[in-house]
Motif scaffolding. Sequence first.
Motif, mmCIF file in Angstrom:
data_model
loop_
_atom_site.group_PDB
_atom_site.id
_atom_site.type_symbol
_atom_site.label_atom_id
_atom_site.label_comp_id
_atom_site.label_asym_id
_atom_site.label_seq_id
_atom_site.Cartn_x
_atom_site.Cartn_y
_atom_site.Cartn_z
ATOM 1 N N GLU A 1 -4.143 8.426 -18.024
ATOM 2 C CA GLU A 1 -3.920 9.225 -16.829
ATOM 3 C C GLU A 1 -4.222 10.693 -17.142
ATOM 4 N N ASN B 1 3.538 6.235 -4.550
ATOM 5 C CA ASN B 1 3.155 6.250 -5.970
ATOM 6 C C ASN B 1 4.326 5.853 -6.875
ATOM 7 N N SER C 1 2.564 1.610 -3.416
ATOM 8 C CA SER C 1 1.615 1.884 -4.491
ATOM 9 C C SER C 1 0.867 3.198 -4.319
ATOM 10 N N ASP C 2 0.235 3.388 -3.165
ATOM 11 C CA ASP C 2 -0.708 4.496 -3.014
ATOM 12 C C ASP C 2 -0.142 5.712 -2.292
ATOM 13 N N VAL C 3 0.910 5.524 -1.484
ATOM 14 C CA VAL C 3 1.475 6.660 -0.756
ATOM 15 C C VAL C 3 2.654 7.259 -1.511
ATOM 16 N N TRP D 1 0.821 -1.210 0.000
ATOM 17 C CA TRP D 1 0.000 0.000 0.000
ATOM 18 C C TRP D 1 0.858 1.264 0.000
ATOM 19 N N ASP E 1 -11.282 1.065 -11.765
ATOM 20 C CA ASP E 1 -10.163 2.005 -11.935
ATOM 21 C C ASP E 1 -10.683 3.422 -11.724
ATOM 22 N N GLY F 1 -3.902 -1.500 -6.891
ATOM 23 C CA GLY F 1 -5.238 -2.001 -6.593
ATOM 24 C C GLY F 1 -5.271 -2.942 -5.396
ATOM 25 N N ASP G 1 -9.190 6.195 -10.846
ATOM 26 C CA ASP G 1 -8.396 7.282 -11.414
ATOM 27 C C ASP G 1 -8.688 7.469 -12.904
ATOM 28 N N VAL H 1 0.491 4.634 -10.856
ATOM 29 C CA VAL H 1 -0.923 4.311 -10.622
ATOM 30 C C VAL H 1 -0.988 3.302 -9.483
ATOM 31 N N SER H 2 -2.134 3.215 -8.838
ATOM 32 C CA SER H 2 -2.315 2.240 -7.773
ATOM 33 C C SER H 2 -2.346 0.817 -8.340
#
Length: 449
Positions: free
Chosen positions: A328, A67, A63-65, A60, A378, A74, A380, A71-72
């Motif tokens: 994106e 980046n 991926s999400d913090v 996490w 998705d 998932g 985003d 992109v994440s």
Amino acid sequence: MLNWLPDVNLVDGTLVSTLRIVVFAGIVALLGSMWRRWRTVLVVLGIAVASGGLGWLGAWLVSDVFNVFGVSIGGVAMRRVGLGFAELGLLISVIVVAGSWRSWRRWVALLVAVASLCFTALQVNSTFGQYPTLHAALGISKFGPANDSLLRTSDLSLGDWRGRHHDLPDHGTVVSVHIPTQASNFRPRDGVVYLPPAAVADDPPQLPVIVAMTGQPGAPDDMFTAGQLQPVLDAYAAKHDGIAPIVVVPDQLGDAYQNPICVDSQQMGQVETYLMRDVPDWISHHLPVSTESSQWTLGGFSQGATCTMQMGPANTARFGHLFAISSEMQPNNAPEAEMIDQYFGGDRSAFVAKTPLGALAQHPAQGQDVLLAAGSNDADAQAAIAKFVPVAKQSGREVQTFISQGTGHDWYTVRAVLPPIIDALGNRLGLADQEEPAQTWPNVVRTTP
């Protein structure tokens, strides 16, 4: 002897099933053999749970913090990473508590740990469908080079060609090609070309052409291996007397893990010049394609979709149609401020002009239309579509959207939306009188905003 090895299925074939059984059976056998030491089993299970939590947290954060991938990845991929860490934590614990190296538990746990690593990697890969075979994973092209007989132009119109008798193959041909850099100093890898049955006839007609770009990381082969584009085009050709668009997939990356953000730069070469000048020039001089912009399409997936939305609106004289799958909002290979400094000399307005929204707003349509697609999972990409649509319409472009149900930022979305996109393009390119009804693709929601 091992010629079959590169074609091993890495997504859902025998290898994946075998590893699943080995890991599950191995863990059950190891824990079952320790049932008398129930306190030790509880400790091992506790370590497994903690390891799984740390694995999920790490995925996490990456991926999400931070980046890292742009992109994440998932929730499904994060859970699979977490499960893999849990398995490894459990197996390493068994190795530690098993005693001496004479213990069979230690050797079994070691072998199962190796199998678990492989299984976790394949599970994460299957989340995206990125590498369907070892061919793709090792970056080995599946397609042989084109011979000179396939690379030819034509002066015969499609209308005149239709009135003649032709002995055509049942399927199209996919070949690897080298598209040289004449006007740019970019260093691309070889591209891939799909030639429909009509294009390999003794007297091919002038056909529509699609220039498509893969995602990043990736290679031109991916549109045909992970994206399974050839069966889609062959099916379309089978319904239309061997006629389908020619598809050219150039390399806009230069390397699988490089992202030149589709602009001319000192750092990575003149990528935009290569794609907008060298590639079209090569196509026009080597393939039987129409010269009309209404017969040319630019499209792509993920990074390739973002590139499409960056460059396509500014090139209406060349491309009459655009399609973008999981685009994106803007190019992304570094924090925005860093990209502005590195590629645009600190000029934010120049950067904005090279974003999809900036390109759409600054360049009127002149007959160009846009097909936008994303997976329902998705968020985003769907948010990007929501912002693209009003700007594209305001610029005079016709817009159509395609949402694949139950898929994310992955190749499963590409496989789901390519058939209706090719069908919609065929209608716009004059290859068919009308689009197929919506129920033809029940898992894709098609709308015209």
